[in-house]
Scaffold this active site. Structure first.
Site, PDB file in Angstrom:
ATOM      1  N   GLN A 196      -5.884 -28.281 -16.399  1.00 24.38           N
ATOM      2  CA  GLN A 196      -6.699 -29.172 -15.578  1.00 24.38           C
ATOM      3  C   GLN A 196      -5.751 -30.174 -14.918  1.00 24.38           C
ATOM      4  O   GLN A 196      -5.349 -31.166 -15.521  1.00 24.38           O
ATOM      5  CB  GLN A 196      -7.741 -29.872 -16.449  1.00 24.38           C
ATOM      6  CG  GLN A 196      -8.618 -28.934 -17.254  1.00 24.38           C
ATOM      7  CD  GLN A 196      -9.578 -28.131 -16.390  1.00 24.38           C
ATOM      8  OE1 GLN A 196     -10.474 -28.685 -15.749  1.00 24.38           O
ATOM      9  NE2 GLN A 196      -9.397 -26.818 -16.356  1.00 24.38           N
ATOM     10  N   ARG A 216     -11.270 -34.898 -16.057  1.00 22.88           N
ATOM     11  CA  ARG A 216     -10.473 -34.709 -14.846  1.00 22.88           C
ATOM     12  C   ARG A 216     -10.825 -33.379 -14.199  1.00 22.88           C
ATOM     13  O   ARG A 216     -11.263 -32.425 -14.865  1.00 22.88           O
ATOM     14  CB  ARG A 216      -8.979 -34.783 -15.159  1.00 22.88           C
ATOM     15  CG  ARG A 216      -8.472 -33.688 -16.035  1.00 22.88           C
ATOM     16  CD  ARG A 216      -7.098 -33.968 -16.637  1.00 22.88           C
ATOM     17  NE  ARG A 216      -6.123 -34.425 -15.679  1.00 22.88           N
ATOM     18  CZ  ARG A 216      -5.644 -35.679 -15.635  1.00 22.88           C
ATOM     19  NH1 ARG A 216      -6.073 -36.579 -16.500  1.00 22.88           N
ATOM     20  NH2 ARG A 216      -4.751 -36.022 -14.744  1.00 22.88           N
ATOM     21  N   ALA A 237     -18.646 -33.814 -16.528  1.00 22.62           N
ATOM     22  CA  ALA A 237     -17.666 -32.732 -16.603  1.00 22.62           C
ATOM     23  C   ALA A 237     -16.792 -32.674 -15.357  1.00 22.62           C
ATOM     24  O   ALA A 237     -16.996 -33.408 -14.385  1.00 22.62           O
ATOM     25  CB  ALA A 237     -18.381 -31.406 -16.818  1.00 22.62           C
ATOM     26  N   HIS A 238     -15.818 -31.759 -15.401  1.00 24.53           N
ATOM     27  CA  HIS A 238     -14.809 -31.696 -14.332  1.00 24.53           C
ATOM     28  C   HIS A 238     -15.419 -31.329 -12.994  1.00 24.53           C
ATOM     29  O   HIS A 238     -16.399 -30.602 -12.895  1.00 24.53           O
ATOM     30  CB  HIS A 238     -13.679 -30.738 -14.702  1.00 24.53           C
ATOM     31  CG  HIS A 238     -14.092 -29.331 -14.997  1.00 24.53           C
ATOM     32  ND1 HIS A 238     -13.199 -28.366 -15.366  1.00 24.53           N
ATOM     33  CD2 HIS A 238     -15.297 -28.728 -14.973  1.00 24.53           C
ATOM     34  CE1 HIS A 238     -13.825 -27.222 -15.555  1.00 24.53           C
ATOM     35  NE2 HIS A 238     -15.100 -27.423 -15.323  1.00 24.53           N
ATOM     36  N   ASN A 239     -14.826 -31.899 -11.944  1.00 21.75           N
ATOM     37  CA  ASN A 239     -15.165 -31.626 -10.542  1.00 21.75           C
ATOM     38  C   ASN A 239     -16.504 -32.193 -10.100  1.00 21.75           C
ATOM     39  O   ASN A 239     -16.951 -31.904  -8.987  1.00 21.75           O
ATOM     40  CB  ASN A 239     -15.135 -30.121 -10.237  1.00 21.75           C
ATOM     41  CG  ASN A 239     -13.850 -29.457 -10.674  1.00 21.75           C
ATOM     42  OD1 ASN A 239     -12.766 -29.945 -10.400  1.00 21.75           O
ATOM     43  ND2 ASN A 239     -13.976 -28.341 -11.397  1.00 21.75           N
TER      44      ASN A 239
END
Length: 345
Positions: A196, A216, A237-239
Site C-alpha cells: 500500500q 492509506r 478503508a483504502h482509497n
C-alpha cells in the site's frame, strides 16, 4: 476566573438580551442546578417549563420563547451558542512548551513556532510541523509526515509515513492515520500482500476519534475533506473519499474505494460496502447496511438500506408476521378443502 456580563455574552454570540443585561456570568451549567452566576441553555422546547425552575443568571433560548421572568439571551441556535460559550469560558490556548526532554526528533525536521512536543513523542525524519501544534506523549509521526498549523495529536496516536494533515486537525488517543489498506491478491490457497504505497490526506478541521483508523491508499490518496468528524472506532478503508462536513459516528465501517458526499451522516454501526457512492446530505440510520449507491438528499435506514419511510412501514409489519402466517395457513387449508370439494362435483 473569566467573568462577563450577559450583554457581553450576547455581543459575543450575536444575540439579544431580554432582562437584566448587567448580570455577571463566570461559567455554564445545566438548567437544573445552575447557580445565579452561570448561564444555561434551552435547545428543546419540550423542556421549556424547566426555565421557570432554574436559578441560572441567564438562559440561551430561541427568539420569542417564554422566559418565566428569567434573564435570557435570544439566539437562533441556542445549542451552538452554548458550545461557543463553553469554548470562551473553558478552552484556553495551549502553552508553548517547545520540544520537551525525552521527545525523539529525527533529522531534517521543520518545527513551527509555539509548538509543544511532550516526552515520549516520536517525530521521524523529514517531518514538517506547523505553528502551535501539540503532540502528546506516545504519539508517533513517521518519516515525511506533514502536520498543519494548530493541530492536536493526542497520546498514542499514529500518523504513518508521508501522510498529510491540514490545519486545526485533531487526533484523539489511539487514532491511526495511514495504516496499510487491506489488500491481498489470491495466490492459490493463500494470499499475497499488496504493498500500500499511497497516503492519507486530512483537510482542514478534520477530527479523528479514539482508536479510529483511516487506511492509506494502495496507489494514490485516501481523502477526508474539510470539517469532517470521525467518531471513536470508525474504520475508513483504502482509497475512500469522504466529503466535507460529514459526521461518521462510532463503529461505522466504510469499505475500500467508496465515495461519500458532503454533509453526510452515518449513524452508529453503519456498514458501507466498497466501490459505492453516497450522495450529498444523506442520513443513514444506525446499524444500516449499505450494499449499493445511495441518491443524495434523503434519509435511509435498515439492512439493506432503504428510504426511511419505507423502513418504518416494514418495521411496523414485522411484529404482525406470525399472525399473518397463521392466517395464511388457515386460508391455504380452506382453499385446499374448497378445491377438493369442487373436484368431487
Amino acid at each position: 476566573m473569566l467573568t462577563k456580563t450577559l450583554q457581553e455574552l450576547a455581543d459575543h454570540l450575536g444575540g439579544t438580551v431580554r432582562g437584566d443585561s448587567t448580570v455577571k456570568i463566570n461559567g455554564l451549567a445545566p438548567l437544573e442546578g445552575a447557580a445565579s452566576d452561570k448561564v444555561t441553555f434551552l435547545a428543546n422546547p419540550k423542556y421549556a417549563a424547566k426555565v421557570a425552575e432554574t436559578n441560572a443568571g441567564g438562559v440561551l433560548m430561541a427568539p420569542g420563547g417564554e422566559s418565566y421572568g428569567r434573564n435570557v439571551i435570544e439566539l437562533a441556535n441556542p445549542y451552538l451558542g452554548f458550545a461557543k460559550l463553553l469554548t470562551l469560558f473553558y478552552t484556553q490556548p495551549h502553552p508553548a512548551l517547545g520540544v520537551m526532554s525525552e521527545a525523539v526528533i529525527g533529522t531534517n525536521v521543520t518545527l513551527g513556532e509555539g509548538i509543544s512536543i511532550y516526552p515520549g513523542a516520536v517525530v521521524g525524519n523529514n517531518v514538517c510541523i506547523g505553528d502551535r501544534v501539540v503532540i502528546h506523549p506516545g504519539a508517533v509521526m513517521y518519516d515525511g509526515v506533514v502536520i498543519g498549523d494548530d493541530c492536536v495529536i493526542h497520546a498514542n496516536a499514529v500518523v504513518r509515513e508521508r501522510c498529510r494533515l491540514g490545519k486545526r486537525c485533531k487526533l484523539q488517543p489511539g487514532a491511526v492515520v495511514g495504516s496499510d489498506g487491506f489488500g491481498y491478491a489470491p495466490d492459490g490457497a493463500s494470499y499475497y500482500p499488496i504493498p500500500q504505497i499511497g497516503i492519507v490526506v486530512l483537510e482542514d478541521d478534520v477530527e479523528i476519534g479514539a482508536n479510529a483508523t483511516v487506511d492509506r491508499a494502495a496507489l494514490e490518496v485516501t481523502l477526508i475533506r474539510r470539517g469532517t468528524k470521525l467518531d471513536n472506532l470508525v474504520q475508513v478503508a483504502h482509497n475512500c473519499q469522504v466529503g466535507e462536513d460529514c459526521m461518521i459516528v462510532s463503529q461505522v465501517g466504510i469499505a475500500g474505494s467508496s465515495k461519500i458526499g458532503n454533509h453526510v451522516t452515518l449513524a452508529g454501526q453503519v456498514g458501507v460496502v466498497g466501490h459505492v457512492s453516497i450522495g450529498d446530505n444523506v442520513i443513514v440510520g444506525a446499524q444500516a447496511g449499505v450494499p449499493g449507491s445511495l441518491e443524495g438528499n434523503a434519509y435511509y435506514s435498515g439492512s439493506p438500506a432503504m428510504p426511511h419511510k419505507e423502513w418504518l412501514k416494514t418495521m411496523g409489519t414485522l411484529p404482525k408476521l406470525p399472525e399473518m402466517r397463521k392466517k395464511m395457513n388457515e386460508y391455504e387449508k380452506r382453499l385446499a378443502a374448497l378445491e377438493a370439494r369442487l373436484a368431487k362435483e
